[in-house]
Design a protein around this motif. Structure first.
Motif, PDB file in Angstrom:
ATOM      1  N   LEU A  62       0.815  -1.211   0.000  1.00  5.73           N
ATOM      2  CA  LEU A  62       0.000   0.000   0.000  1.00  5.73           C
ATOM      3  C   LEU A  62       0.850   1.264   0.000  1.00  5.73           C
ATOM      4  O   LEU A  62       0.589   2.209  -0.752  1.00  5.73           O
ATOM      5  CB  LEU A  62      -0.936  -0.001   1.211  1.00  5.73           C
ATOM      6  CG  LEU A  62      -2.101  -0.992   1.180  1.00  5.73           C
ATOM      7  CD1 LEU A  62      -2.871  -0.932   2.492  1.00  5.73           C
ATOM      8  CD2 LEU A  62      -3.027  -0.684   0.005  1.00  5.73           C
ATOM      9  N   TRP A  63       1.866   1.296   0.857  1.00  8.46           N
ATOM     10  CA  TRP A  63       2.715   2.476   0.940  1.00  8.46           C
ATOM     11  C   TRP A  63       3.524   2.656  -0.335  1.00  8.46           C
ATOM     12  O   TRP A  63       3.768   3.784  -0.779  1.00  8.46           O
ATOM     13  CB  TRP A  63       3.628   2.409   2.163  1.00  8.46           C
ATOM     14  CG  TRP A  63       2.913   2.716   3.431  1.00  8.46           C
ATOM     15  CD1 TRP A  63       2.480   1.831   4.382  1.00  8.46           C
ATOM     16  CD2 TRP A  63       2.513   4.016   3.887  1.00  8.46           C
ATOM     17  NE1 TRP A  63       1.826   2.494   5.399  1.00  8.46           N
ATOM     18  CE2 TRP A  63       1.843   3.833   5.130  1.00  8.46           C
ATOM     19  CE3 TRP A  63       2.654   5.311   3.389  1.00  8.46           C
ATOM     20  CZ2 TRP A  63       1.317   4.898   5.858  1.00  8.46           C
ATOM     21  CZ3 TRP A  63       2.140   6.372   4.119  1.00  8.46           C
ATOM     22  CH2 TRP A  63       1.483   6.161   5.336  1.00  8.46           C
ATOM     23  N   GLY A  64       3.959   1.554  -0.937  1.00 11.14           N
ATOM     24  CA  GLY A  64       4.658   1.643  -2.213  1.00 11.14           C
ATOM     25  C   GLY A  64       3.753   2.201  -3.290  1.00 11.14           C
ATOM     26  O   GLY A  64       4.152   3.079  -4.069  1.00 11.14           O
ATOM     27  N   GLY A  65       2.508   1.715  -3.342  1.00  8.89           N
ATOM     28  CA  GLY A  65       1.541   2.221  -4.305  1.00  8.89           C
ATOM     29  C   GLY A  65       1.262   3.700  -4.105  1.00  8.89           C
ATOM     30  O   GLY A  65       1.183   4.473  -5.069  1.00  8.89           O
ATOM     31  N   ALA A  66       1.119   4.102  -2.840  1.00 11.17           N
ATOM     32  CA  ALA A  66       0.863   5.511  -2.528  1.00 11.17           C
ATOM     33  C   ALA A  66       2.032   6.378  -2.967  1.00 11.17           C
ATOM     34  O   ALA A  66       1.846   7.472  -3.530  1.00 11.17           O
ATOM     35  CB  ALA A  66       0.613   5.679  -1.027  1.00 11.17           C
ATOM     36  N   PHE A  67       3.241   5.892  -2.742  1.00 10.62           N
ATOM     37  CA  PHE A  67       4.427   6.643  -3.170  1.00 10.62           C
ATOM     38  C   PHE A  67       4.434   6.807  -4.686  1.00 10.62           C
ATOM     39  O   PHE A  67       4.754   7.886  -5.204  1.00 10.62           O
ATOM     40  CB  PHE A  67       5.704   5.934  -2.723  1.00 10.62           C
ATOM     41  CG  PHE A  67       6.955   6.590  -3.247  1.00 10.62           C
ATOM     42  CD1 PHE A  67       7.504   7.675  -2.594  1.00 10.62           C
ATOM     43  CD2 PHE A  67       7.570   6.132  -4.408  1.00 10.62           C
ATOM     44  CE1 PHE A  67       8.650   8.302  -3.082  1.00 10.62           C
ATOM     45  CE2 PHE A  67       8.707   6.748  -4.914  1.00 10.62           C
ATOM     46  CZ  PHE A  67       9.242   7.837  -4.245  1.00 10.62           C
ATOM     47  N   GLY A  68       4.091   5.735  -5.397  1.00  6.60           N
ATOM     48  CA  GLY A  68       4.063   5.799  -6.860  1.00  6.60           C
ATOM     49  C   GLY A  68       3.112   6.860  -7.370  1.00  6.60           C
ATOM     50  O   GLY A  68       3.433   7.604  -8.316  1.00  6.60           O
ATOM     51  N   VAL A  69       1.940   6.950  -6.748  1.00  9.25           N
ATOM     52  CA  VAL A  69       0.947   7.948  -7.150  1.00  9.25           C
ATOM     53  C   VAL A  69       1.424   9.364  -6.814  1.00  9.25           C
ATOM     54  O   VAL A  69       1.398  10.268  -7.663  1.00  9.25           O
ATOM     55  CB  VAL A  69      -0.408   7.668  -6.457  1.00  9.25           C
ATOM     56  CG1 VAL A  69      -1.365   8.841  -6.661  1.00  9.25           C
ATOM     57  CG2 VAL A  69      -1.010   6.380  -6.998  1.00  9.25           C
ATOM     58  N   ILE A  70       1.883   9.566  -5.579  1.00  8.57           N
ATOM     59  CA  ILE A  70       2.300  10.906  -5.131  1.00  8.57           C
ATOM     60  C   ILE A  70       3.496  11.413  -5.935  1.00  8.57           C
ATOM     61  O   ILE A  70       3.524  12.573  -6.373  1.00  8.57           O
ATOM     62  CB  ILE A  70       2.625  10.882  -3.628  1.00  8.57           C
ATOM     63  CG1 ILE A  70       1.347  10.626  -2.817  1.00  8.57           C
ATOM     64  CG2 ILE A  70       3.269  12.202  -3.188  1.00  8.57           C
ATOM     65  CD1 ILE A  70       1.584  10.335  -1.355  1.00  8.57           C
ATOM     66  N   ALA A  71       4.494  10.549  -6.138  1.00 11.46           N
ATOM     67  CA  ALA A  71       5.687  10.962  -6.882  1.00 11.46           C
ATOM     68  C   ALA A  71       5.330  11.338  -8.314  1.00 11.46           C
ATOM     69  O   ALA A  71       5.855  12.314  -8.859  1.00 11.46           O
ATOM     70  CB  ALA A  71       6.723   9.835  -6.872  1.00 11.46           C
ATOM     71  N   THR A  72       4.433  10.582  -8.920  1.00 11.86           N
ATOM     72  CA  THR A  72       4.037  10.852 -10.302  1.00 11.86           C
ATOM     73  C   THR A  72       3.293  12.177 -10.411  1.00 11.86           C
ATOM     74  O   THR A  72       3.508  12.949 -11.352  1.00 11.86           O
ATOM     75  CB  THR A  72       3.167   9.702 -10.845  1.00 11.86           C
ATOM     76  OG1 THR A  72       3.900   8.476 -10.748  1.00 11.86           O
ATOM     77  CG2 THR A  72       2.786   9.936 -12.301  1.00 11.86           C
ATOM     78  N   VAL A  73       2.436  12.454  -9.445  1.00 12.01           N
ATOM     79  CA  VAL A  73       1.704  13.725  -9.428  1.00 12.01           C
ATOM     80  C   VAL A  73       2.667  14.899  -9.237  1.00 12.01           C
ATOM     81  O   VAL A  73       2.516  15.953  -9.858  1.00 12.01           O
ATOM     82  CB  VAL A  73       0.639  13.714  -8.318  1.00 12.01           C
ATOM     83  CG1 VAL A  73       0.047  15.111  -8.121  1.00 12.01           C
ATOM     84  CG2 VAL A  73      -0.468  12.726  -8.653  1.00 12.01           C
ATOM     85  N   ILE A  74       3.689  14.716  -8.392  1.00  9.33           N
ATOM     86  CA  ILE A  74       4.647  15.791  -8.138  1.00  9.33           C
ATOM     87  C   ILE A  74       5.439  16.146  -9.391  1.00  9.33           C
ATOM     88  O   ILE A  74       5.619  17.326  -9.718  1.00  9.33           O
ATOM     89  CB  ILE A  74       5.610  15.402  -6.992  1.00  9.33           C
ATOM     90  CG1 ILE A  74       4.855  15.404  -5.650  1.00  9.33           C
ATOM     91  CG2 ILE A  74       6.805  16.361  -6.925  1.00  9.33           C
ATOM     92  CD1 ILE A  74       5.668  14.890  -4.488  1.00  9.33           C
ATOM     93  N   ILE A  75       5.910  15.129 -10.112  1.00 12.02           N
ATOM     94  CA  ILE A  75       6.746  15.427 -11.280  1.00 12.02           C
ATOM     95  C   ILE A  75       5.921  15.789 -12.509  1.00 12.02           C
ATOM     96  O   ILE A  75       6.421  16.427 -13.428  1.00 12.02           O
ATOM     97  CB  ILE A  75       7.688  14.254 -11.622  1.00 12.02           C
ATOM     98  CG1 ILE A  75       6.907  13.059 -12.178  1.00 12.02           C
ATOM     99  CG2 ILE A  75       8.533  13.855 -10.451  1.00 12.02           C
ATOM    100  CD1 ILE A  75       7.765  12.111 -12.960  1.00 12.02           C
ATOM    101  N   GLU A  76       4.643  15.377 -12.514  1.00  7.34           N
ATOM    102  CA  GLU A  76       3.780  15.673 -13.662  1.00  7.34           C
ATOM    103  C   GLU A  76       2.368  15.984 -13.160  1.00  7.34           C
ATOM    104  O   GLU A  76       1.476  15.139 -13.225  1.00  7.34           O
ATOM    105  CB  GLU A  76       3.760  14.485 -14.617  1.00  7.34           C
ATOM    106  CG  GLU A  76       3.045  14.756 -15.930  1.00  7.34           C
ATOM    107  CD  GLU A  76       3.598  15.960 -16.662  1.00  7.34           C
ATOM    108  OE1 GLU A  76       2.904  16.985 -16.689  1.00  7.34           O
ATOM    109  OE2 GLU A  76       4.720  15.872 -17.181  1.00  7.34           O
ATOM    110  N   PRO A  77       2.142  17.210 -12.640  1.00  2.00           N
ATOM    111  CA  PRO A  77       0.837  17.563 -12.067  1.00  2.00           C
ATOM    112  C   PRO A  77      -0.333  17.378 -13.027  1.00  2.00           C
ATOM    113  O   PRO A  77      -1.462  17.124 -12.596  1.00  2.00           O
ATOM    114  CB  PRO A  77       1.011  19.041 -11.680  1.00  2.00           C
ATOM    115  CG  PRO A  77       2.479  19.223 -11.511  1.00  2.00           C
ATOM    116  CD  PRO A  77       3.117  18.311 -12.535  1.00  2.00           C
ATOM    117  N   GLN A  78      -0.064  17.483 -14.336  1.00  6.75           N
ATOM    118  CA  GLN A  78      -1.144  17.341 -15.314  1.00  6.75           C
ATOM    119  C   GLN A  78      -1.717  15.926 -15.358  1.00  6.75           C
ATOM    120  O   GLN A  78      -2.735  15.683 -16.013  1.00  6.75           O
ATOM    121  CB  GLN A  78      -0.631  17.733 -16.702  1.00  6.75           C
ATOM    122  CG  GLN A  78      -0.431  19.225 -16.884  1.00  6.75           C
ATOM    123  CD  GLN A  78      -1.721  19.997 -16.642  1.00  6.75           C
ATOM    124  OE1 GLN A  78      -2.780  19.652 -17.173  1.00  6.75           O
ATOM    125  NE2 GLN A  78      -1.641  21.035 -15.820  1.00  6.75           N
TER     126      GLN A  78
END
Length: 202
Positions: free
Chosen positions: A172-188
């Motif tokens: 779960l935490w790995g999945g959450a990191f994947g989502v958050i990191a992706t949003v940070i580098i590509e907000p669109q």
């Protein structure tokens, strides 16, 4: 030239095979909270490169192979071309932090496997292509977004139930990191995700 996903897989398979043959290596790399607290902080990374058995290794590397290649292009240009590698290793580390905090005084706790990093890759992919068809157990077709919901629900249920050697919270935490990191580098990716979610035919 190998892409970074393939290189990670080769390194992970090689280290896992070595650890299976050498118990000393296996014990030095596995995540063991008392050893971490004693200064062996590298175990936050090394545990992600060894696996319990061949099926554990095959499942993680199979998933990483298909979805890592799909999102590598998004991360690779960062950090002098090593963005995807950094993303993957950070996911392994971040996914283990809650388990370490909970078990840092538990001398019987052990954890291993690339699932935190693999989950980050998988959920980053789902964010980009929510209606893409995934194949459960490589056989059963299921839309990515439905898989994500079922995966989260099962992980929470299995974690509360206990009695398993699988670190469901790291997933779960790995999945959450994947989502958050992706949003940070590509907000669109946020409007893209909702646009795709509401228009599955696109």
């Amino acid at each position: 030239m190998f892409n970074h996903t393939t290189l990670i897989i080769i390194i992970t398979v090689a280290i896992s095979l070595l650890a299976w043959q050498n118990k000393t290596v296996f014990n030095r790399l596995i995540f063991y909270p008392p050893a971490v607290s004693g200064g062996q902080w590298d175990r936050f990374v090394t545990h992600g490169f060894i696996h319990a058995d061949s099926m554990h290794l095959l499942f993680n590397m199979f998933t990483l192979y298909f979805f890592g290649r799909a999102i590598e292009g998004l991360y690779k240009p960062l950090l002098f071309g090593y963005g995807f590698v950094v993303f993957y290793i950070l996911a392994i580390i971040v996914a283990m932090i809650p388990s370490y905090i909970k078990n840092k005084n538990n001398a019987s706790y052990l954890s291993l496997g690339a699932s935190g990093g693999v989950s980050a890759v998988l959920f980053a992919f789902i964010l980009l292509a929510p209606w893409e068809t995934l194949y459960l157990f490589a056989i059963v077709p299921i839309p990515a977004i439905l898989f994500a919901i079922a995966y989260i629900g099962y992980s929470i249920f299995a974690n509360k139930r206990g009695g398993s050697n699988i670190n469901h919270m790291a997933h779960l935490w790995g999945g959450a990191f994947g989502v958050i990191a992706t949003v940070i580098i590509e907000p669109q990716v946020i409007p893209h995700f909702f646009s795709m979610l509401l228009s599955p035919s696109l």
